[in-house]
Design a protein around this motif. Structure first.
Motif, PDB file in Angstrom:
ATOM      1  N   PRO A 279      22.185  10.905 -28.096  1.00  0.00           N
ATOM      2  CA  PRO A 279      23.097   9.789 -27.780  1.00  0.00           C
ATOM      3  C   PRO A 279      24.045   9.392 -28.900  1.00  0.00           C
ATOM      4  N   PHE A 280      24.245  10.240 -29.919  1.00  0.00           N
ATOM      5  CA  PHE A 280      25.235   9.924 -30.940  1.00  0.00           C
ATOM      6  C   PHE A 280      26.635  10.044 -30.342  1.00  0.00           C
ATOM      7  N   GLN A 281      27.559   9.327 -30.943  1.00  0.00           N
ATOM      8  CA  GLN A 281      28.919   9.312 -30.409  1.00  0.00           C
ATOM      9  C   GLN A 281      29.603  10.662 -30.547  1.00  0.00           C
ATOM     10  N   SER A 282      29.301  11.406 -31.605  1.00  0.00           N
ATOM     11  CA  SER A 282      29.951  12.684 -31.849  1.00  0.00           C
ATOM     12  C   SER A 282      29.025  13.564 -32.662  1.00  0.00           C
TER      13      SER A 282
ATOM     14  N   TRP B 260      18.868   6.496 -34.103  1.00  0.00           N
ATOM     15  CA  TRP B 260      17.625   7.264 -34.054  1.00  0.00           C
ATOM     16  C   TRP B 260      16.626   6.609 -33.102  1.00  0.00           C
ATOM     17  N   ALA B 261      16.619   5.290 -33.082  1.00  0.00           N
ATOM     18  CA  ALA B 261      15.721   4.588 -32.150  1.00  0.00           C
ATOM     19  C   ALA B 261      16.103   4.899 -30.708  1.00  0.00           C
ATOM     20  N   ALA B 262      17.414   4.971 -30.443  1.00  0.00           N
ATOM     21  CA  ALA B 262      17.855   5.313 -29.083  1.00  0.00           C
ATOM     22  C   ALA B 262      17.496   6.761 -28.743  1.00  0.00           C
ATOM     23  N   ALA B 263      17.621   7.653 -29.740  1.00  0.00           N
ATOM     24  CA  ALA B 263      17.299   9.057 -29.480  1.00  0.00           C
ATOM     25  C   ALA B 263      15.810   9.271 -29.259  1.00  0.00           C
TER      26      ALA B 263
ATOM     27  N   GLY C 140       4.633   8.601 -36.731  1.00  0.00           N
ATOM     28  CA  GLY C 140       4.868   8.700 -35.297  1.00  0.00           C
ATOM     29  C   GLY C 140       6.311   8.501 -34.908  1.00  0.00           C
ATOM     30  N   ASN C 141       7.105   7.897 -35.821  1.00  0.00           N
ATOM     31  CA  ASN C 141       8.513   7.645 -35.523  1.00  0.00           C
ATOM     32  C   ASN C 141       9.426   8.764 -35.995  1.00  0.00           C
ATOM     33  N   ILE C 142       8.876   9.718 -36.742  1.00  0.00           N
ATOM     34  CA  ILE C 142       9.676  10.821 -37.266  1.00  0.00           C
ATOM     35  C   ILE C 142       9.018  12.109 -36.835  1.00  0.00           C
ATOM     36  N   ASP C 143       9.802  13.033 -36.337  1.00  0.00           N
ATOM     37  CA  ASP C 143       9.272  14.318 -35.915  1.00  0.00           C
ATOM     38  C   ASP C 143       8.905  15.114 -37.145  1.00  0.00           C
ATOM     39  N   ALA C 144       7.587  15.368 -37.321  1.00  0.00           N
ATOM     40  CA  ALA C 144       7.118  16.082 -38.514  1.00  0.00           C
ATOM     41  C   ALA C 144       7.422  17.566 -38.462  1.00  0.00           C
ATOM     42  N   ASP C 145       7.750  18.065 -37.291  1.00  0.00           N
ATOM     43  CA  ASP C 145       8.000  19.503 -37.174  1.00  0.00           C
ATOM     44  C   ASP C 145       9.476  19.770 -37.406  1.00  0.00           C
TER      45      ASP C 145
END
Length: 635
Positions: free
Chosen positions: A50-53, A102-105, A478-483
């Motif tokens: 959902p980023f603008q660009s 990032w919260a929206a994503a 849990g809020n950051i993808d560790a992979d």
């Protein structure tokens, strides 16, 4: 004679009767079930949503990968605003804007849930924070991926190979093994282990990682989409109830999602965690094996087999409040009992890496004693035979790397077979008797190898060091993808559609002039290398009915300029081929720079000189410079 050759090279694929798929026979060249094609998603017009660009996404990704703090992020944003060419919208003003995006994503993926677990102990209630992803939600996310779904396998297969007289059954992928044939489930592989998050080991973590076993091994054991996913962050008290609760209910009632018949869970973990999951009391119990009922004093005896434990029997014993000591069980309800088709004792799989402790803590110690007792001449003979460069240092160092232990252990049986007074009655010695049952039930050990999951410990440590404030780590993890995918990961490139040949170990780009200069005066095969390559490509493309780039003859440039053509040197070649003889030895040692070449007339031998990839037009061609042994040098 021709018909006999075709039959001997045949591969039989027998599908489960309920699938309605006819049995098929494939030649070796067309048989390619073992490796799925590389997962390259089709182009997405807005992959940055959902980023603008795309520019916003790239900046946000950089702040995450570089572990920038708030001040550094604000400064980066100011620089971007000054340098922007204003072809794309760039609306970030501060760190909070990136955080909100990032919260929206995060809503696009399965989110972590936190629950507080109350555990009674010593007359008090202790609370533990449990962070986890729901396994069913994760599975539906992956099943809903239209790029990944075609690579799922739900219909079991039996594979057989013709040996000249009859078809011999063999297994490799999990869906070719017996457990999958019996149930045809959506299968999960769960891995749990302890890891040190800090350099001094004061901060520890207990990640739970899962894989979907319906995907092929090269996808599961790779990186990126369809590989390993961290789904839980357990406290010391390991509780799987919340994590598998949705599977437990759906395994009883069923769940409609295309073609799912049931759920099957496989467990990968060390002996200590195996005891916890199977409710046995450990090494000091009367029955210390989590899989079978071998007496404690018979662990050393690998020649006998004992009856297997089952979840139904364990559950009945616990529910009847019988004397648990006689059975070596703990008075605890097992959360996996609620998942139909999953037997905890059968789900525990052979851990090739952690069972290496049988070598590192026992056999390796005995080998060191044995080598010390040998005469100097005997030790020198062993070193020469196995090419040990630093034998004295090897014998005196306590290795922590499982790969190094594995390499050394290959020589132990041949060189140190004498009997000694060591006692061998311990669980790791006994667990090897179950490996063949695991292979028949779950396929080759690559299906339940802990090495791919152990590789996730590195990103978790980096996450702890760079992306958190060292407080409440489980919540932040849990809020950051560790992979995080490593861009330097070198995936082998297939050379043909049969997937029997692949190359890898890519090196830096080189111009053709650099290649000629590097081999000048060393190898005559590289004289006029650019001219020879142009001539070969022009003939090769026409012979294979491939179009010339822009309809013109290939003319790669030699000069070391900006317009010069570059190639990628490769240092790895793997070929899977049928052979009825052992690997040939040259002067009692294997050689890896000689190849068999299939020409239109016959098979010839050649010397592999140079392996590389070359960009011609918009296509990348993997090529090899080979000197046939029946041709003079310099050709």
């Amino acid at each position: 004679m021709t018909q006999t050759w075709i039959i001997m090279a045949a591969q039989l694929v027998e599908h489960h009767p309920s699938s309605g798929i006819n049995t098929t026979v494939h030649s070796f060249e067309t048989f390619k079930h073992r490796l799925a094609p590389s997962l390259v998603p089709p182009p997405d017009r807005q992959p940055w949503y959902p980023f603008q660009s795309r520019l916003e996404f790239e900046v946000a990704k950089l702040t995450l990968e570089a572990a920038l703090n708030n001040k550094q992020t604000d400064q980066l944003i100011k620089i971007c605003q000054q340098c922007a060419i204003r072809k794309q919208k760039f609306m970030f003003l501060n760190y909070q804007d990136i955080h909100n995006k990032w919260a929206a994503a995060s809503h696009c993926i399965t989110k972590f849930t936190k629950e507080v677990i109350l555990v009674p102990y010593n007359g008090k209630l202790w609370d533990f924070d449990m962070h986890y992803q729901d396994l069913w939600d994760l599975a539906t996310d992956l099943l809903g991926d239209h790029n990944l779904f075609p690579h799922f396998t739900f219909n079991a297969q039996h594979l057989s190979k013709f040996d000249g007289e009859t078809f011999i059954h063999f297994v490799d992928e999990l869906f070719t093994a017996q457990d999958f044939w019996d149930i045809q489930p959506l299968a999960f592989i769960l891995y749990a282990d302890k890891t040190k998050l800090s350099s001094f080991g004061t901060a520890k973590g207990y990640p739970v990682v899962t894989q979907i076993a319906n995907l092929s091994m090269n996808i599961r054991n790779g990186r990126g989409i369809g590989s390993s996913y961290m789904v839980g962050w357990l406290p010391i008290v390991c509780l799987f109830v919340q994590m598998i609760s949705s599977l437990a209910s759906k395994s009883q009632t069923g769940q409609w999602h295309h073609c799912l018949n049931g759920f099957l869970v496989f467990l990968l973990m060390m002996y200590y965690y195996r005891c916890v999951m199977s409710l046995i009391c450990g090494i000091m119990s009367l029955w210390p094996c989590p899989i079978c009922l071998v007496p404690r004093d018979k662990l050393w005896d690998t020649s006998n087999s004992y009856s297997c434990q089952t979840s139904d029997e364990s559950q009945a014993i616990v529910e009847k409040d019988e004397v648990l000591k006689e059975y070596g069980l703990r008075d605890v309800d097992n959360s996996l009992w609620a998942v139909q088709y999953t037997d905890v004792h059968r789900a525990l799989s052979h851990d090739h890496m952690h069972n290496g402790g049988l070598w590192s803590h026992h056999l390796w110690v005995e080998l060191q004693k044995y080598v010390v007792s040998l005469r100097r001449s005997k030790v020198s003979a062993i070193n020469k035979m196995y090419n040990f460069k630093y034998p004295n240092q090897v014998m005196g160092v306590s290795f922590a790397d499982s790969s190094m232990h594995k390499d050394i252990s290959k020589q132990y049986i041949m060189e140190a077979g004498e009997e000694n007074n060591k006692g061998w009655s311990f669980p790791k010695m006994h667990m090897i008797v179950h490996i063949f049952d695991d292979i028949e039930a779950k396929g080759t050990t690559r299906n339940y190898n802990t090495k791919p999951n152990e590789q996730m410990h590195g990103p978790l440590k980096n996450l702890h060091q760079c992306w958190t404030n060292f407080k409440d780590f489980a919540k932040q993890a849990g809020n950051i993808d560790a992979d995080v995918d490593d861009p330097a990961t070198d995936d082998p490139v297939p050379l043909d559609r049969s997937m029997h040949v692949k190359i890898g170990s890519m090196q830096a780009l080189l111009t053709l002039e650099q290649i000629e200069m590097a081999h000048q005066g060393i190898d005559v095969a590289f004289i006029s290398f650019c001219v020879k390559l142009n001539a070969f490509l022009n003939v090769f493309l026409l012979a294979c009915n491939l179009p010339l780039p822009n309809g013109k003859r290939v003319q790669l440039l030699l000069s070391n300029t900006a317009d010069a053509n570059q190639v990628t040197k490769c240092q790895f070649l793997q070929v899977n081929y049928e052979s009825l003889v052992d690997c040939p030895m040259f002067f009692n040692a294997p050689h890896f720079d000689c190849v068999f070449i299939q020409t239109e007339q016959k098979v010839i031998l050649g010397h592999l000189i140079f392996l590389f990839q070359c960009l011609v037009g918009e296509d990348v061609f993997p090529l090899a410079l080979i000197h046939p042994f029946n041709a003079p040098t310099g050709v």
